[in-house]
Design a protein around this motif. Structure first.
Motif, short mmCIF file in Angstrom:
data_model
loop_
_atom_site.label_atom_id
_atom_site.label_comp_id
_atom_site.label_asym_id
_atom_site.label_seq_id
_atom_site.Cartn_x
_atom_site.Cartn_y
_atom_site.Cartn_z
N ARG A 86 4.84 3.25 -9.02
CA ARG A 86 6.10 3.64 -9.64
C ARG A 86 6.03 5.08 -10.12
O ARG A 86 5.12 5.45 -10.85
CB ARG A 86 6.41 2.74 -10.83
CG ARG A 86 7.81 2.91 -11.42
CD ARG A 86 7.94 2.03 -12.68
NE ARG A 86 9.33 1.74 -13.01
CZ ARG A 86 10.15 2.58 -13.63
NH1 ARG A 86 9.71 3.78 -13.98
NH2 ARG A 86 11.40 2.21 -13.89
N THR A 87 6.97 5.88 -9.71
CA THR A 87 7.12 7.21 -10.27
C THR A 87 8.59 7.62 -10.20
O THR A 87 9.23 7.46 -9.15
CB THR A 87 6.23 8.25 -9.57
OG1 THR A 87 6.37 9.51 -10.22
CG2 THR A 87 6.60 8.43 -8.10
N ASN B 192 0.81 -1.21 0.00
CA ASN B 192 0.00 0.00 0.00
C ASN B 192 0.85 1.27 0.00
O ASN B 192 0.31 2.38 -0.10
CB ASN B 192 -0.93 0.03 1.22
CG ASN B 192 -2.04 -1.00 1.11
OD1 ASN B 192 -2.48 -1.33 0.01
ND2 ASN B 192 -2.49 -1.52 2.24
N LEU B 193 2.15 1.14 0.12
CA LEU B 193 3.02 2.30 0.23
C LEU B 193 3.31 2.90 -1.16
O LEU B 193 3.49 2.17 -2.13
CB LEU B 193 4.33 1.93 0.91
CG LEU B 193 4.23 1.44 2.37
CD1 LEU B 193 5.61 1.08 2.90
CD2 LEU B 193 3.58 2.50 3.25
N LYS B 194 3.37 4.22 -1.20
CA LYS B 194 3.71 4.93 -2.42
C LYS B 194 5.00 5.70 -2.19
O LYS B 194 5.03 6.68 -1.45
CB LYS B 194 2.58 5.88 -2.81
CG LYS B 194 1.29 5.18 -3.21
CD LYS B 194 0.23 6.17 -3.66
CE LYS B 194 -1.04 5.45 -4.12
NZ LYS B 194 -2.08 6.41 -4.57
N VAL B 195 6.07 5.21 -2.83
CA VAL B 195 7.39 5.81 -2.66
C VAL B 195 7.90 6.27 -4.02
O VAL B 195 7.97 5.47 -4.96
CB VAL B 195 8.39 4.81 -2.03
CG1 VAL B 195 9.76 5.46 -1.89
CG2 VAL B 195 7.87 4.34 -0.68
N GLY B 196 8.23 7.54 -4.12
CA GLY B 196 8.72 8.09 -5.37
C GLY B 196 10.24 8.11 -5.42
O GLY B 196 10.91 8.15 -4.37
N VAL B 197 10.78 8.10 -6.62
CA VAL B 197 12.23 8.15 -6.83
C VAL B 197 12.58 9.44 -7.56
O VAL B 197 12.07 9.68 -8.66
CB VAL B 197 12.74 6.94 -7.63
CG1 VAL B 197 14.25 7.08 -7.91
CG2 VAL B 197 12.45 5.65 -6.89
N ILE B 198 13.42 10.26 -6.95
CA ILE B 198 13.96 11.44 -7.62
C ILE B 198 15.32 11.04 -8.19
O ILE B 198 16.20 10.59 -7.45
CB ILE B 198 14.11 12.61 -6.66
CG1 ILE B 198 12.72 13.08 -6.19
CG2 ILE B 198 14.87 13.77 -7.31
CD1 ILE B 198 12.76 14.16 -5.14
N GLY B 199 15.47 11.17 -9.50
CA GLY B 199 16.71 10.75 -10.13
C GLY B 199 16.82 11.29 -11.54
O GLY B 199 16.25 12.33 -11.87
N ILE B 200 17.57 10.59 -12.36
CA ILE B 200 17.75 10.97 -13.76
C ILE B 200 16.93 9.99 -14.59
O ILE B 200 17.33 8.83 -14.76
CB ILE B 200 19.23 10.91 -14.18
CG1 ILE B 200 20.11 11.68 -13.19
CG2 ILE B 200 19.39 11.45 -15.59
CD1 ILE B 200 19.83 13.15 -13.09
N PRO B 201 15.76 10.40 -15.09
CA PRO B 201 14.93 9.49 -15.88
C PRO B 201 15.72 8.87 -17.03
O PRO B 201 16.46 9.55 -17.74
CB PRO B 201 13.81 10.41 -16.41
CG PRO B 201 13.70 11.49 -15.37
CD PRO B 201 15.12 11.73 -14.92
N GLY B 202 15.58 7.56 -17.17
CA GLY B 202 16.27 6.83 -18.22
C GLY B 202 17.61 6.26 -17.79
O GLY B 202 18.12 5.35 -18.45
N LYS B 203 18.19 6.76 -16.70
CA LYS B 203 19.46 6.24 -16.22
C LYS B 203 19.23 4.93 -15.47
O LYS B 203 18.28 4.79 -14.69
CB LYS B 203 20.16 7.25 -15.31
CG LYS B 203 20.72 8.46 -16.04
CD LYS B 203 21.90 8.07 -16.92
CE LYS B 203 22.55 9.29 -17.54
NZ LYS B 203 23.73 8.92 -18.35
#
Length: 307
Positions: free
Chosen positions: A38-39, A10-21
């Motif tokens: 997924r985000t 049930n958890l929603k965890v986002g990833v801040i990064g370089i899209p495509g890397k």
């Protein structure tokens, strides 16, 4: 009552990064496999609304997430990277768990602040001196023999200049003066014999995970993969692991790699990474650090929620 697996799903965890890397995407993949959510967010798309205390990324309200992992905040470090950390620190202040904590990452964006934290923690490092005086820098370089000029904002040896012992006085003075045109504060570190290898020691949540070696290309003075190096497995002894643990304990990082070299003068620490990568653990140790990190983050969030 939900079981543990259902709670995590049930958890929603986002990833801040370089899209495509690769490292960004593989972490998002691991989280999606466990939670169905997924985000991947580019920090440049994030907007901080101070009037409403909201943080958005392309319409997604980050304050409604259960957590955010900062995998990568910039391709290269710069003062702008510190500004981005400040923006994300407000998200953290609003109660969203951020991995690693922004205060810890902020200390490592600037090489000088990270070095000072290690120095104050009693961590052995190469001889390091900092000055704005070209003349003082010249005397330091000559005392060291061989030295490396390091930018305050850089990763993977980018922008570093190797000054050799056999360089003439004129050459050294010229290189220092030219370097100071873009780097007013001169960060000078003694060049040591690394025997063509240094180590990346990985920690997750402060716990030891693995160690890999970066073996340099014979034609390069540094061992980075960017300069043709390769990863190999390395088995450290308990004393070396303890050095790595003490080094990363100078900060409070959810995931990090401690850069260590075995020199003729004993082991030294170059730096602790604000973010750390997954490739060395995978290629050198055949371990999925992204999987382990995702497990750590989800478990931490679950514990904070009191489940």
């Amino acid at each position: 009552m939900l079981n543990k697996s259902e709670q995590l799903s049930n958890l929603k965890v986002g990833v801040i990064g370089i899209p495509g890397k690769w490292s960004t995407e593989v972490l998002a993949d691991r989280l999606e496999a466990k939670t169905g959510f997924r985000t991947v967010m580019d920090v440049r798309d994030i907007a901080l609304h101070l009037d409403t205390n909201k943080v958005f990324c392309k319409g997604l309200d980050l304050t409604e997430l259960d957590g955010v992992i900062i995998k990568k905040i910039s391709q290269v470090y710069s003062p702008t990277t510190e500004d981005r950390i400040h923006i994300l620190s407000h998200l953290e202040a609003l109660g969203v768990p951020v991995f690693s904590p922004t205060g810890s990452m902020g200390k490592l964006i600037n090489r000088l602040s990270g070095t000072l934290a290690l120095q104050q923690g009693g961590i052995p490092m190469p001889k390091t001196r900092i000055t704005e005086s070209v003349e003082a820098a010249f005397e330091i370089v000559r005392e060291f023999g061989a030295a490396i000029l390091k930018p305050l904002y850089s990763t993977k040896a980018r922008g570093m200049v190797y000054l050799r012992e056999e360089d003439s006085d004129e050459t050294v003075r010229t290189q220092l003066a030219e370097y100071q045109q873009t780097q007013p504060l001169l960060y000078i570190q003694q060049a040591l014999n690394l025997h063509g290898r240094d180590l990346g020691m990985v920690f997750i949540g402060g716990e030891y995970f693995c160690t890999y070696a970066r073996v340099g290309n014979a034609e390069a003075w540094n061992t980075t993969i960017n300069s043709g190096g390769r990863y190999e497995m390395f088995e450290p002894d308990a004393e070396l692991i303890e050095l790595g643990r003490r080094s990363q304990a100078c900060f409070d990082l959810s995931f990090t790699t401690v850069d260590i070299a075995l020199t003729d003068e004993g082991p030294v620490v170059f730096e602790v990474s604000a973010f750390g990568g997954f490739k060395g653990a995978l290629d050198g140790c055949h371990l999925d650090a992204a999987e382990a990190y995702a497990n750590y983050v989800l478990s931490s969030i679950d514990n904070q929620k009191g489940n």
